[in-house]
Enzyme design. Structure first.
Site, PDB file in Angstrom:
ATOM      1  N   LEU A  28       0.815  -1.205   0.000  1.00  0.00           N
ATOM      2  CA  LEU A  28       0.000   0.000   0.000  1.00  0.00           C
ATOM      3  C   LEU A  28       0.851   1.258   0.000  1.00  0.00           C
ATOM      4  CD1 LEU A  28      -2.712  -1.040   2.617  1.00  0.00           C
ATOM      5  CD2 LEU A  28      -2.988  -0.899   0.145  1.00  0.00           C
ATOM      6  N   GLY A  29       2.034   1.172   0.611  1.00  0.00           N
ATOM      7  CA  GLY A  29       2.912   2.336   0.682  1.00  0.00           C
ATOM      8  C   GLY A  29       4.180   1.995   1.426  1.00  0.00           C
ATOM      9  N   GLY A  31       7.437   3.917   3.734  1.00  0.00           N
ATOM     10  CA  GLY A  31       7.928   5.117   4.393  1.00  0.00           C
ATOM     11  C   GLY A  31       9.317   4.892   4.946  1.00  0.00           C
ATOM     12  N   MET A  33      10.272   4.189   7.940  1.00  0.00           N
ATOM     13  CA  MET A  33      10.459   3.161   8.948  1.00  0.00           C
ATOM     14  C   MET A  33      10.046   1.769   8.495  1.00  0.00           C
ATOM     15  SD  MET A  33       7.150   2.353   9.787  1.00  0.00           S
ATOM     16  CE  MET A  33       7.540   1.426  11.255  1.00  0.00           C
ATOM     17  N   VAL A  36       3.955  -0.701   4.357  1.00  0.00           N
ATOM     18  CA  VAL A  36       2.584  -1.030   4.721  1.00  0.00           C
ATOM     19  C   VAL A  36       1.985  -1.889   3.613  1.00  0.00           C
ATOM     20  CG1 VAL A  36       0.299  -0.131   5.314  1.00  0.00           C
ATOM     21  CG2 VAL A  36       2.351   1.118   6.010  1.00  0.00           C
ATOM     22  N   ASP A 144       3.444  13.694  14.860  1.00  0.00           N
ATOM     23  CA  ASP A 144       3.804  13.598  13.446  1.00  0.00           C
ATOM     24  C   ASP A 144       2.554  13.637  12.572  1.00  0.00           C
ATOM     25  OD1 ASP A 144       5.748  11.311  11.339  1.00  0.00           O
ATOM     26  OD2 ASP A 144       5.550  13.491  11.315  1.00  0.00           O
TER      27      ASP A 144
END
Length: 698
Positions: A28-29, A31, A33, A36, A144
């Site tokens: 899904l994505g 980042g 860290m 997902v 955040d």
């Protein structure tokens, strides 16, 4: 679907097949860290599973922060976040599974579709304020909040990613070497005193997120994080392009000192003043296409400085819709027209109707949203974005249709024997003949902030606080003056009641001034100050009914009946508060529905709540009743019928979501009850009718 490969190399080149018991289907994505994934549980439930990058999995400090994120995410309410289903912070690759929320991120939506409309921005800000309220209530500070951490779900924005730092290669670090936010959305104290960051930092981030949603950029913009940090701490934000109605709130959110920023509760209270109708609005921003018209832009920030506004939240108008405050400058010339008629529908005489009524349905333009309808002059008149049309109530056949560019799709109003379309901040008002759809009068007025219809009068309230009464039948001015005791009058009216009501609540929410006005003359009939923060919901006999709402959270805590003849006020407390209440009145009974789906009946004579039903309809319509049944519409197009005596659900129609299920109306229109029939609408563009007397047969 096999797991997709990451774009990275090394240990991340091939993604795992499973996280715990959950099969990872696609990415899904990604980042700083981790990654997902879309995953499914054994039962087939869709999940979003975050799997930490291998490099961070070997960092004990990072594992500790991941455990902190899981704990924080478990604490907050699932209403405004992605609920945690499972997690393992001790796995070789730590992971956390949350419910999958369909919908784009705010950053993705803005990138694809550009800046949001003013109405979308108001709903976004209200949803984020609600989310922060719940997050802060359990002692969590997000730290955040940014566009990529906001999901635009059907029932409102969801906040994700709690307490996760950025990787070590970020240029800006705290004492521990970990970034505690994203520079363009960080508060000044996050740079100056990172160990003392509190809830106010999230409010600052909310302000920055709103600027991004309104303009596509942040209030502090630079390619260098060092420059952004300096701007955040020392410079004033750039709010060019932010709608004037929201700019003052955004400025307060972006105050340099934490104590100068509003709390989420204060934001919600102010937002109710900005748009009284937002409480019942669902949130799916319409995709910007050529075929989908959008409201014109609000005045830019520069204009808001010249024309400051202050608004107070009020109950939505029955049948008309409350649009805000208006201008008191003398109204323009009236033009009686007849040449720009509607598109006729041949082969049908509106005077001929079938001998017996049978249920019917007809589909309008699904891409223009859920129709909103009103009944009058033996005609059902409906509106969608940019169009108004009339249907024969006996069989649903279309009688005429009109293109009205300024029509916002709100419920049209029958006033003065004519159809008054709900216009979107237009300075051109017009009234239509209900039988033919032709324009009967048109009037150009200076810019205004709101209109209200009461009987045969249009009430226009000015930015200077004065009110002008206009004859709905002719468009001619009847009177113009101020209403004493109300700085910015907002009117509410009810069918069959000769009066209109304006309320002003004290700053502390302890009392409300209620003034009853004769709309045709503007004369005050009575004026009283009542205890509590009150919103009028209906009239019956010689009494006016209100809900008493919590001044902070907007929850209905009691129902109040006031009888002006003897000055007696009666209050009945609700056993359980109702969020974002909508209500209808019949006799001494008040039926209320909350945004969470609770439907309750209150007997004011018996001074008690008669019954309560959990309908499972989130953000449904206002209820309507004929005394035997209580009915309401659901966001998926269902019409529900409930026994008015004991609260039993008796029947419901089928859902009618259509192909555009990712779009929902700003508010779910209440069904129309007339001549023992119910007329309802659905997101697929359908208008349908059923007999009011037998919900079990629907």
């Amino acid at each position: 679907m096999a797991p997709q490969s990451n774009t990275g190399a090394g240990a991340e080149a091939e993604l795992p097949d499973y996280a715990g018991h959950y099969r990872l289907e696609s990415v899904l994505g990604s980042g700083g860290m981790g990654v997902v994934h879309l995953a499914r549980s054994t039962s087939g439930m869709k999940l979003a599973v975050k799997v930490v990058h291998a490099a961070f999995a070997r960092d004990p400090e990072f594992r500790g922060r991941f455990r902190q994120e899981v704990a924080a995410a478990r604490q907050v309410s699932g209403a405004f976040t992605a609920s945690v289903v499972d997690a393992d912070s001790e796995a070789e690759r730590p992971w956390m599974a949350t419910l999958f929320i369909p919908g784009p991120t705010l950053s993705g939506h803005v990138k694809r579709n550009g800046a949001m409309s003013p109405a979308e921005l108001r709903r976004l800000m209200a949803g984020l304020a609600e989310a922060l309220r719940d997050i802060h209530r359990v002692g969590v500070v997000h730290r955040d909040l940014k566009p990529s951490n906001v999901l635009l779900a059907e029932d409102g924005p969801k906040v994700i990613d709690f307490g996760i730092s950025r990787p070590k290669n970020s240029e800006l670090r705290t004492e521990t070497g970990k970034l505690i936010g994203t520079p363009p959305f960080m508060a000044p104290e996050q740079f100056r005193k990172p160990r003392e960051v509190g809830p106010a930092a999230d409010v600052f981030a909310l302000g920055s997120v709103m600027v991004h949603a309104a303009t596509g950029r942040g209030p502090f913009d630079s390619d260098s994080p060092y420059v952004v940090a300096y701007q955040v701490v020392h410079d004033e934000p750039d709010l060019t392009g932010v709608p004037a109605s929201l700019a003052p709130l955004v400025v307060r959110c972006l105050a340099k000192e934490p104590e100068d920023r509003p709390t989420p509760d204060e934001l919600m209270r102010e937002l109710r003043s900005v748009a009284a109708s937002y409480d019942t609005q669902a949130f799916i921003p319409a995709q910007r296409t050529v075929e989908t018209p959008h409201p014109g832009p609000e005045p830019p920030v520069e204009e808001s400085r010249r024309r400051p506004r202050r608004r107070r939240g009020r109950w939505p108008l029955v049948g008309a819709g409350l649009l805000g405050v208006a201008t008191a400058v003398a109204l323009g010339s009236v033009y009686v027209l007849g040449g720009d008629g509607p598109s006729p529908v041949s082969g049908h005489d509106p005077r001929t109707t079938p001998a017996a009524f049978s249920p019917w349905e007809t589909t309008s333009a699904p891409e223009k949203g859920t129709p909103q309808c009103s009944y009058g002059k033996e005609t059902l008149v409906c509106a969608q974005k940019g169009r108004v049309f009339a249907l024969d109530p006996s069989d649903g056949r279309q009688l005429w249709r009109r293109t009205v560019a300024e029509a916002q799709g709100g419920r049209p109003v029958f006033s003065g024997g004519l159809v008054q379309p709900a216009l979107d901040r237009s300075t051109r008002l017009e009234a239509l003949d209900p039988g033919s759809g032709r324009t009967r009068w048109r009037q150009t007025v200076p810019s205004y902030d709101g209109l209200a219809y009461a009987g045969a009068t249009l009430l226009v309230t000015g930015v200077d606080g004065s009110v002008t009464g206009v004859d709905s039948a002719s468009g001619r001015t009847r009177w113009s003056h101020r209403i004493q005791g109300h700085r910015s009058p907002y009117f509410t009216s009810f069918a069959g009641d000769p009066l209109a009501y304006v309320t002003s609540t004290s700053e502390d929410g302890a009392s409300t001034r209620v003034t009853a006005v004769a709309p045709d003359t503007g004369k005050v009939r009575w004026d009283v100050r009542l205890k509590g923060s009150l919103q009028p919901v209906g009239t019956a006999g010689d009494s006016v009914f209100f809900v008493s709402v919590d001044a902070v959270y907007g929850e209905a805590r009691a129902v109040v009946r006031y009888t002006p003849d003897d000055g007696v006020s009666r209050r009945v407390a609700l056993p359980v508060p109702l969020e974002q209440p909508q209500a209808t009145v019949r006799g001494d009974l008040v039926y209320l529905v909350g945004s969470g789906g609770s439907l309750v009946a209150v007997d004011m004579d018996a001074r008690k709540q008669m019954w309560s039903l959990e309908t499972a309809v989130t953000r449904g319509s206002a209820p309507v009743t004929d005394g035997r049944y209580v009915c309401l519409s659901a966001p998926d197009g269902r019409l529900l019928g409930v026994d008015a005596r004991d609260g039993r659900l008796l029947g419901q129609t089928r859902p009618r979501l259509g192909t555009n299920a990712d779009r929902v109306a700003d508010a779910v229109p209440a069904p129309v009850l007339a001549d023992a029939r119910l007329y309802a609408t659905a997101p697929d563009g359908t208008v349908f009718s059923v007999p009011a007397g037998n919900p079990a047969a629907w």
